[in-house]
Design a protein around this motif. Structure first.
Motif, mmCIF file in Angstrom:
data_model
loop_
_atom_site.group_PDB
_atom_site.id
_atom_site.type_symbol
_atom_site.label_atom_id
_atom_site.label_comp_id
_atom_site.label_asym_id
_atom_site.label_seq_id
_atom_site.Cartn_x
_atom_site.Cartn_y
_atom_site.Cartn_z
ATOM 1 N N GLU A 65 -22.905 -7.495 13.275
ATOM 2 C CA GLU A 65 -22.140 -7.950 12.115
ATOM 3 C C GLU A 65 -20.895 -8.753 12.539
ATOM 4 O OE1 GLU A 65 -23.492 -7.810 9.143
ATOM 5 O OE2 GLU A 65 -25.147 -6.578 9.869
ATOM 6 N N GLY A 66 -20.932 -10.020 12.127
ATOM 7 C CA GLY A 66 -19.897 -10.974 12.523
ATOM 8 C C GLY A 66 -18.467 -10.476 12.362
ATOM 9 N N PRO A 67 -18.063 -9.987 11.177
ATOM 10 C CA PRO A 67 -16.677 -9.572 11.007
ATOM 11 C C PRO A 67 -16.260 -8.463 11.969
ATOM 12 C CG PRO A 67 -17.716 -9.879 8.876
ATOM 13 C CD PRO A 67 -18.818 -9.997 9.903
ATOM 14 N N ALA A 68 -17.190 -7.534 12.284
ATOM 15 C CA ALA A 68 -16.869 -6.452 13.226
ATOM 16 C C ALA A 68 -16.718 -7.024 14.633
ATOM 17 C CB ALA A 68 -17.965 -5.389 13.194
ATOM 18 N N ARG A 93 -5.170 -7.835 5.144
ATOM 19 C CA ARG A 93 -5.256 -9.223 4.642
ATOM 20 C C ARG A 93 -6.363 -9.958 5.407
ATOM 21 N NH1 ARG A 93 -3.515 -9.265 0.151
ATOM 22 N NH2 ARG A 93 -1.326 -8.834 0.472
ATOM 23 N N LEU A 94 -6.432 -9.711 6.713
ATOM 24 C CA LEU A 94 -7.492 -10.337 7.524
ATOM 25 C C LEU A 94 -8.862 -9.837 7.054
ATOM 26 C CD1 LEU A 94 -8.391 -12.036 10.031
ATOM 27 C CD2 LEU A 94 -8.337 -9.900 11.309
ATOM 28 N N GLN A 95 -8.949 -8.539 6.802
ATOM 29 C CA GLN A 95 -10.240 -7.992 6.365
ATOM 30 C C GLN A 95 -10.603 -8.514 4.982
ATOM 31 O OE1 GLN A 95 -9.974 -3.766 7.048
ATOM 32 N NE2 GLN A 95 -10.169 -4.049 9.247
ATOM 33 N N GLU A 96 -9.595 -8.768 4.185
ATOM 34 C CA GLU A 96 -9.821 -9.381 2.875
ATOM 35 C C GLU A 96 -10.478 -10.753 3.071
ATOM 36 O OE1 GLU A 96 -6.122 -10.499 0.850
ATOM 37 O OE2 GLU A 96 -6.832 -9.424 -0.917
ATOM 38 N N ALA A 156 -11.996 -19.090 12.546
ATOM 39 C CA ALA A 156 -13.217 -19.410 13.301
ATOM 40 C C ALA A 156 -14.443 -19.143 12.436
ATOM 41 C CB ALA A 156 -13.271 -18.570 14.580
ATOM 42 N N TYR A 157 -14.397 -18.068 11.650
ATOM 43 C CA TYR A 157 -15.535 -17.725 10.782
ATOM 44 C C TYR A 157 -15.715 -18.813 9.721
ATOM 45 C CZ TYR A 157 -18.642 -14.394 8.320
ATOM 46 O OH TYR A 157 -19.710 -13.751 7.728
ATOM 47 N N LEU A 158 -14.614 -19.193 9.078
ATOM 48 C CA LEU A 158 -14.718 -20.229 8.031
ATOM 49 C C LEU A 158 -15.226 -21.540 8.626
ATOM 50 C CD1 LEU A 158 -14.317 -21.102 5.084
ATOM 51 C CD2 LEU A 158 -11.961 -21.692 5.647
ATOM 52 N N TYR A 159 -14.794 -21.836 9.861
ATOM 53 C CA TYR A 159 -15.264 -23.083 10.493
ATOM 54 C C TYR A 159 -16.777 -23.036 10.698
ATOM 55 C CZ TYR A 159 -15.773 -27.175 13.269
ATOM 56 O OH TYR A 159 -16.192 -28.411 13.699
ATOM 57 N N ALA A 160 -17.270 -21.885 11.225
ATOM 58 C CA ALA A 160 -18.708 -21.759 11.489
ATOM 59 C C ALA A 160 -19.512 -21.952 10.202
ATOM 60 C CB ALA A 160 -19.009 -20.397 12.097
ATOM 61 N N LEU A 161 -18.963 -21.528 9.074
ATOM 62 C CA LEU A 161 -19.693 -21.627 7.803
ATOM 63 C C LEU A 161 -19.579 -23.022 7.196
ATOM 64 C CD1 LEU A 161 -18.584 -18.203 6.241
ATOM 65 C CD2 LEU A 161 -20.555 -18.678 7.708
ATOM 66 N N THR A 162 -18.367 -23.583 7.196
ATOM 67 C CA THR A 162 -18.191 -24.868 6.516
ATOM 68 C C THR A 162 -18.813 -26.025 7.288
ATOM 69 O OG1 THR A 162 -15.950 -24.961 7.454
ATOM 70 C CG2 THR A 162 -16.143 -24.280 5.151
ATOM 71 N N GLN A 163 -19.026 -25.871 8.612
ATOM 72 C CA GLN A 163 -19.671 -26.967 9.353
ATOM 73 C C GLN A 163 -21.099 -27.181 8.840
ATOM 74 O OE1 GLN A 163 -21.813 -26.265 12.683
ATOM 75 N NE2 GLN A 163 -22.012 -24.127 12.061
ATOM 76 N N TRP A 164 -21.704 -26.149 8.217
ATOM 77 C CA TRP A 164 -23.061 -26.331 7.669
ATOM 78 C C TRP A 164 -23.083 -27.428 6.622
ATOM 79 C CZ3 TRP A 164 -23.759 -20.353 6.828
ATOM 80 C CH2 TRP A 164 -24.071 -19.757 8.056
ATOM 81 N N GLY A 165 -22.005 -27.512 5.845
ATOM 82 C CA GLY A 165 -21.966 -28.505 4.773
ATOM 83 C C GLY A 165 -21.603 -29.898 5.241
#
Ligand SMILES: N[C@@H](CCC(=O)N[C@@H](CS)C(=O)NCC(=O)O)C(=O)O
Length: 209
Positions: A65-68, A93-96, A156-165
């Motif tokens: 699991e990525g967040p963990a 806040r980070l976990q949010e 880093a997580y948001l980057y990995a996801l938004t690069q898909w678009g």
């Protein structure tokens, strides 16, 4: 430590963080069609659902699991500040952010990436939903360089996801082209991320430049 990854997948996020921290980590590529690792093992024996990222510690412990995984890596070097101290309001806040990214953005992309399987209903609802969430992130980034004000694993997580678009080789094929039109804060954040040496190195390694 080993990080199992598929090029361009969400495992790009822990890959970036391993680079940021200069961790001695061995990358193990997984074939997403055959679920074989590059060294010839059956990945399904390690990850029951066959998905990445998967972290294998020196003693053989597996963490899924990525967040963990992102938080585990950040906690190896607390002074780097990529995850605030456990128990602090900033850590929640980070976990949010990580929970938002995993449920609202990461899984929001799936009907777009698999549009042919999702059918018209999935497509029609998925894209506007993601666009609304992008607009919200854009507003959060007003006057801030990074999601939490300072750089953290959520970026880093948001980057990995938004690069898909953004990826020309990926987005049009899968109808997942979610750009940043009119979202100036998000666009600036994306360019800021791309300029980070750790991100560039991860993209190079995964053949994404
Ligand atoms: N719940 C998992 C989901 C991970 C996930 O969706 N991984 C995708 C790539 S982004 C994957 O490995 N897909 C390949 C497959 O399922 O065979 C997490 O958050 O880490």
């Amino acid at each position: 430590m080993k990080l199992y990854y598929i090029p361009a997948a969400c495992s790009l996020a822990p890959h970036i963080i391993a680079n940021e921290l200069g961790l001695d980590i061995r990358l193990v590529k997984v074939d997403h069609k055959t679920h074989r690792t590059e060294d010839g093992r059956d990945f399904l024996a390690l990850s029951p659902f066959g998905y990445v990222p998967l972290l294998e510690l020196e003693d053989g412990t597996l963490l899924r699991e990525g967040p963990a995984i992102l938080q585990y890596l950040a906690d190896l070097q607390p002074l780097a500040g990529l995850a605030p101290a456990a128990g602090s309001i900033d850590r929640y806040r980070l976990q949010e952010w990580l929970s938002f990214l995993t449920s609202e953005i990461h899984k929001g992309f799936i009907p777009l990436l698999y549009a042919r399987l999702a059918g018209p209903y999935g497509l029609e609802t998925a894209k506007p939903k993601l666009e609304k969430r992008y607009a919200w992130i854009d507003a959060q980034l007003a006057g801030r360089d990074y999601l939490m004000g300072h750089y953290a694993v959520a970026d880093a997580y948001l980057y990995a996801l938004t690069q898909w678009g953004q990826a020309d080789w990926l987005a049009p094929t899968y109808q997942a082209n979610i750009r940043f039109d009119g979202l100036e804060n998000l666009k600036a954040w994306y360019l800021r991320m791309r300029a980070r040496p750790a991100v560039r190195r991860a993209l190079d390694t995964e053949g994404l430049q």
